[in-house]
Design an enzyme around this catalytic site. Structure first.
Site, PDB file in Angstrom:
ATOM      1  N   SER A 191       0.853  -1.188   0.000  1.00  0.00           N
ATOM      2  CA  SER A 191       0.000   0.000   0.000  1.00  0.00           C
ATOM      3  C   SER A 191       0.885   1.233   0.000  1.00  0.00           C
ATOM      4  O   SER A 191       2.117   1.116   0.005  1.00  0.00           O
ATOM      5  CB  SER A 191      -0.906   0.013   1.224  1.00  0.00           C
ATOM      6  OG  SER A 191      -0.128   0.320   2.364  1.00  0.00           O
ATOM      7  N   LYS A 192       0.254   2.396   0.021  1.00  0.00           N
ATOM      8  CA  LYS A 192       1.006   3.656  -0.058  1.00  0.00           C
ATOM      9  C   LYS A 192       2.064   3.775   1.045  1.00  0.00           C
ATOM     10  O   LYS A 192       3.061   4.448   0.882  1.00  0.00           O
ATOM     11  CB  LYS A 192       0.041   4.838   0.043  1.00  0.00           C
ATOM     12  CG  LYS A 192      -0.664   5.111  -1.265  1.00  0.00           C
ATOM     13  CD  LYS A 192      -1.161   6.535  -1.319  1.00  0.00           C
ATOM     14  CE  LYS A 192      -2.098   6.735  -2.500  1.00  0.00           C
ATOM     15  NZ  LYS A 192      -3.486   6.930  -2.105  1.00  0.00           N
ATOM     16  N   ARG A 193       1.792   3.102   2.175  1.00  0.00           N
ATOM     17  CA  ARG A 193       2.746   3.163   3.286  1.00  0.00           C
ATOM     18  C   ARG A 193       4.143   2.716   2.869  1.00  0.00           C
ATOM     19  O   ARG A 193       5.136   3.092   3.468  1.00  0.00           O
ATOM     20  CB  ARG A 193       2.306   2.193   4.404  1.00  0.00           C
ATOM     21  CG  ARG A 193       1.210   2.665   5.262  1.00  0.00           C
ATOM     22  CD  ARG A 193       0.893   1.632   6.311  1.00  0.00           C
ATOM     23  NE  ARG A 193       0.440   0.349   5.744  1.00  0.00           N
ATOM     24  CZ  ARG A 193       1.034  -0.799   5.937  1.00  0.00           C
ATOM     25  NH1 ARG A 193       2.125  -0.874   6.658  1.00  0.00           N
ATOM     26  NH2 ARG A 193       0.536  -1.908   5.422  1.00  0.00           N
TER      27      ARG A 193
END
Ligand code: GLU
Length: 500
Positions: free
Chosen positions: A261-263
């Protein structure tokens, strides 16, 4: 009823079928690339189909972004939006009449039926099963309706969905290239909805109809769809469609083992373009997410990948996304790139950078931008991993500098007479021949160090701050040469003005 659809065409046809729910991210880009690679390798066709039936989420702008990213990656499609093709339209939202027609065929063949149960009723039934601790499966209440009841309900405007009648106790068997033999008993599958009460198809139904009508021979997609495949096979079987070959690609996880994910850093192609990645590096890295040639090789050009890529070499093991490795690969491609191409890419990046900062007035306009970049390239080519990093490193060549308070007072409490040094540097550089070569600049500046009996590093620091607005810069003498005499002297003057 004409239900047998033949596919005698031996040509390999693959498709990438994104749902336009956001940017093209690493996972979808990999799926697109593996499909494209396989089609290109086999001389087959790569088809792009937009799965936009979920009207609530679909956005025109998102579709355009996906197309833009695919084009930037060079993954051009043979059939699809903006391309012709005999099996279109290639947007599911334009195919609803097709899905409806085929669902009518299924109803007539008693392979599907109308379901008038309301969402509330179904929710209640599901809830009760959960309380009993039993798995929920639709109880086929509406299968029992007579054709008269059905007609009455429809005529009176009762909303209905269409459900597929799943054959009882049958074995579905298929071989996935990556996951091997998969066997599922149909009793574990409920009569799933194929057309919703709003007239739109569900994914498993429309995807099977489209893959069959578009004569897709190989379905290559993410592992998350492996569990959907049995339902799709039921649809193929109901129409006697040819069943394509299935290849499900392993999941992509972050370094922490969690779903990507964007993390985990930038994951959309759009972002990579902005950050100054180059397409060959992205494609090279995407290929390594789940595929490998051997343990050792990391760098593959796109044409090598076309030669070496095999569906059978895709691993089951989840791939781990490693942003640093991607950066490293990008740096490799930049270092090994023709200077003429790097010049073009940097120029584009600089123009975007200037536009984003609303800068139209360049600090040094005597020399055309591309000529200046050509001179700068040798200074940075070996040092940068992205084009943006390059721009950050060289922006003082183009943009007016403004000294921070920290740099204005940098020499205040230091045992160094910055003004004296700069006066000398100013004088020396004014006298350097008009050619203003790095070698002459170096020779003359080193003389100051000798004369003052001061380590050259100290002098260099003063000059760097004055001409570059930083304590670090690309190699100093070359930097001064490229800045040019006029601008260098102007900056030295400016800095002396603020530290006086
Ligand atoms: N629209 C689906 C998705 O984006 C496509 C799945 C498939 O390739 O069958 O996940």
């Amino acid at each position: 009823m004409n239900i047998k659809k033949e596919n005698n065409n031996k040509e390999i046809r693959v498709r990438f079928a994104p749902s336009p729910t956001g940017y093209l991210h690493v996972g979808s880009a990999r799926t697109a690339f593996f499909n494209w690679l396989y089609a290109t390798k086999t001389g087959g066709k790569f088809i792009l189909r937009i799965e936009d039936t979920d009207i609530a989420r679909h956005q025109e702008e998102t579709i355009n972004l996906i197309l833009k990213s695919l084009k930037w990656l060079g993954l051009n499609w043979d059939e699809g939006p903006e391309a012709s093709g005999e099996y279109g339209p290639y947007r599911q939202s334009l195919r609803t009449s097709i899905y409806k027609r085929y669902s009518q065929e299924l109803i007539q063949a008693k392979k599907a039926y109308h379901c008038f149960c309301s969402p509330e009723e179904l929710k209640e039934k599901r809830k009760n099963k959960t309380i009993e601790g039993k798995p929920y499966k639709y109880d086929r209440k509406c299968l029992k309706f007579s054709s008269k009841d059905i007609k009455y309900n429809i005529d009176s405007g009762k909303p209905y969905a269409i459900r597929f009648l799943v054959p009882e106790n049958k074995t579905i068997n298929f071989k996935d290239t990556v996951y091997g033999n998969i066997t599922v008993n149909t009793d574990s599958i409920e009569d799933f909805i194929i057309i919703r009460s709003n007239g739109l198809p569900t994914y498993n139904y429309s995807v099977a109809i489209d893959d069959a009508l578009m004569k897709i021979t190989h379905v290559i997609r993410g592992e998350d769809h492996l569990s959907n495949t049995p339902k799709q096979i039921l649809i193929y079987n109901a129409f006697n469609f040819n069943i394509p070959n299935f290849t499900h690609l392993p999941m992509i996880l972050g370094q922490d083992g969690q779903k990507l994910s964007k993390r985990h850093g930038s994951i959309s192609i759009e972002k990579y373009i902005e950050e100054g990645f180059v397409r060959e590096a992205i494609l090279n890295y995407l290929a390594l997410l789940g595929w490998s040639y051997n343990e050792k090789t990391t760098i593959f050009t796109t044409s090598e990948l076309i030669k070496k890529f095999e569906l059978s070499s895709i691993n089951k093991k989840p791939a781990k996304f490693d942003y640093n490795k991607l950066l490293w690969i990008n740096g490799y491609y930049i270092r090994n790139m023709e200077n003429s191409r790097l010049k073009q890419l940097l120029e584009k990046q600089i123009r975007n950078y200037l536009a984003s900062k609303n800068i139209i007035d360049l600090e040094n306009r005597i020399e055309p931008l591309d000529q200046k970049i050509e001179k700068i390239i040798p200074l940075i080519k070996e040092r940068i991993k992205t084009l943006k990093e390059g721009i950050d490193l060289i922006s003082p060549f183009f943009i007016k500098i403004s000294y921070s308070d920290e740099l204005a007072t940098y020499f205040k409490n230091k045992e160094i007479d910055a003004t004296d040094i700069l006066n000398r540097v100013y004088k020396t550089l004014s006298e350097v021949s008009s050619k203003f070569h790095a070698k002459d600049i170096e020779k003359n500046l080193r003389l100051i160090s000798e004369r003052l009996n001061l380590n050259f590093r100290k002098i260099a620091e003063v000059i760097r701050i004055a001409v570059w607005n930083s304590t670090i810069s690309p190699p100093l003498f070359e930097t001064i040469e490229i800045l040019g005499k006029e601008l260098t002297l102007k900056r030295i003057n400016e800095y002396m003005g603020i530290i006086l």
